[in-house]
Design an enzyme around this catalytic site. Structure first.
Site, short mmCIF file in Angstrom:
data_model
loop_
_atom_site.label_atom_id
_atom_site.label_comp_id
_atom_site.label_asym_id
_atom_site.label_seq_id
_atom_site.Cartn_x
_atom_site.Cartn_y
_atom_site.Cartn_z
N SER B 54 -3.55 8.72 -6.55
CA SER B 54 -3.88 9.03 -5.16
C SER B 54 -3.49 7.86 -4.26
CB SER B 54 -5.37 9.33 -5.03
OG SER B 54 -5.66 10.56 -5.67
N HIS B 56 -1.28 8.44 -1.77
CA HIS B 56 0.02 8.82 -1.19
C HIS B 56 -0.09 10.10 -0.37
CE1 HIS B 56 1.45 5.80 -3.91
NE2 HIS B 56 1.13 6.50 -4.98
N HIS B 215 3.44 1.51 -3.93
CA HIS B 215 2.19 0.84 -4.32
C HIS B 215 2.20 -0.60 -3.85
CE1 HIS B 215 3.27 3.92 -7.34
NE2 HIS B 215 2.03 4.29 -7.14
#
Lengths: 329, 329
Positions: B54, B56, B215
């Site tokens: 999660s 994104h 990330h």
């Protein structure tokens, strides 16, 4: 200042050019004076025109299209558009049924739209949106500010105009909708106006501004960062105190990001709002979550409640085809 | 850390609950294990399943619906979902025609989807997306990372599955699309993982990270802030060098915000990309601008080019009805 920008004085023109190129199937950009208009007009309908300072995108340009606005007049960042933009837009999109101006309540916007309305040869009327319950008067406002609820007014009145209602009916419906919409926002950070090059206001690492305006205007109070549930409680308490929706009201809930807050947090805030409203017996019938009325790159969000009657529900659900909202067609 | 959040360890569950409540007309949230599935299945079609860490959003849950995914498996923030999520999702949405997993190339995702694929009783295949041209290997990756181009793969293969293609055809088409998609991003700021409570990386007031991962992984270089035109030039040069689109290619351009960047800047960046591509004789046939594959609240954006053949163009244009993308139906 870190932004996708080439020159400060080209920010608006280049952003609008990119917008128009990206959505060339739906809109056209007029230059000198600047306005955005629908590519395909609906003949004989009341023309809806909105506008205001830039920096709140996608408001208003992103809502130009079938079922919503006929034209939008963007001013410079946080600066009212000029009467000549509004008059040129009116001339371009009036098809004989008259023009309805949808105006957020800021002194500059109101003055310029009033001048345009006076000089406009077409029959015209104005709906003034003042949904922000945070403060009564503000930096640029006599009376309440118009904020994220404006897109709801544009959607609902846009649908009514599309269905063939006349100018008087659209104006009356717009005034009716305005009375049933209330909003309040919170900022985690300030946006940065390109021409200023630094944040509009300073705020501590652990502070939030409750009731902030969409230009960074002060709200009700500066507070310590709080859980989402507590923020939703403070915003919704103020909104419900003002709006006083009936216990069996059909609510439209709009969770609006202010530009720098991601969707994952907006959904979390909606979850808090959803729980708060259900605990008090309210019924949520429609939901919209997204960054629709922004304040440049401000982190934060606003909540809007709209108390839908049957006609308003029908107008919300009706087909819309704009760069930002698309459904049902 | 200023976020709309109640408790760090509830972030994902509350955000997903809000998402599912907001889009209850389109999706259902399954708990234990967690996955999001379509409310209304298309019987007899190949089931498309994606997933990943999660943070994104709206990827992947926002793309569950008619014409795109049948289910999405969200892991914790920046953490791979587990094989039991994927297997439960596969069991829930397989209607006999088999399952196609669409996986972004990260070591953890790949390993867990491979385990699920092995244990899955339904016939299945996997499409691996690795569109990020910035670096060859990376913090969590052997080979290139999968980033914003993933939603293009999901849209195109989703349309093919919806039209009744079999598993082999969907897999072959997915592999074909992956070869024709390339992306690269740039960060102005780092996102903050809720559990960490501070930005993933530090970056100077006047610095940007060119080629950043979703990330916060390092990219190609740390640079001084540059005009949007120069950033577009650097990203597009790298993308075009890799993708090598034909001079007469029909390009889909995706300008993707990373979470903290407002739409006005994304449109300005599109304007820069548009000029760059036109100057080199390329033809832009489709455009998508929005924050669709984010990195929490990271400020920045990525550019993606996809070289469309006739079949891919048809698949892009076909009807889609998801929380995030809706058109043509």
């Amino acid at each position: 200042m870190k932004k996708f920008i080439n020159r400060v004085d080209h920010f608006l023109a280049e952003s609008l050019a990119g917008f128009a190129a990206a959505h060339a199937d739906l809109v056209e950009l007029n230059l000198e004076p600047v306005f955005v208009r629908r590519k395909t007009a609906t003949p004989g309908k009341v023309a809806l025109i909105s506008g205001g300072g830039s920096g709140h995108e996608p408001l208003h340009s992103g809502f130009v299209g079938y079922g919503m606005l006929d034209a939008a007049c963007p001013g410079q960042v946080f600066t009212s558009p000029t009467p000549d933009q509004m008059m040129a837009a009116a001339q371009a999109v009036d098809s004989g049924a008259g023009v309805l101006f949808i105006v957020k309540n800021y002194s500059g916007d109101l003055m310029n739209f009033e001048m345009a309305a006076e000089m406009c040869e077409a029959p015209n009327a104005t709906v003034l949106v003042n949904d922000d319950v945070a403060v009564e008067n503000s930096s640029y406002t006599t009376g309440r500010r118009g904020v994220a609820g404006t897109m709801i007014v544009e959607k609902l009145v846009g649908s009514m105009a599309e269905s063939g209602a006349n100018l008087e009916q659209c104006k009356a419906f717009g005034d009716h909708v305005v009375k049933r919409v209330a909003s309040m926002g919170v900022a985690f950070s300030s946006g940065t106006v390109p021409a200023a090059g630094k944040p509009t206001f300073t705020i501590g690492e652990d502070e939030i501004e409750i009731g902030v305006g969409i230009h960074g205007e002060p709200g009700r109070r500066r507070a310590r960062i709080a859980p989402a549930d507590a923020i939703a409680d403070e915003l919704l308490t103020a909104i419900v105190d003002d709006l006083k929706p009936a216990a069996d009201a059909a609510l439209l809930v709009l969770v609006n990001g202010l530009g720098g807050t991601p969707l994952s947090e907006l959904y979390l805030l909606f979850n808090s709002a959803h729980a708060w409203l259900r605990q008090r017996g309210f019924t949520i019938r429609r939901v919209q979550v997204g960054s629709l009325t922004t304040s440049l790159d401000m982190a934060g969000a606003s909540l809007t409640l709209c108390s839908l009657d049957a006609e308003m529900m029908k107008r919300w659900d009706s087909a819309v085809q704009t760069p930002t909202l698309r459904w049902g067609r």
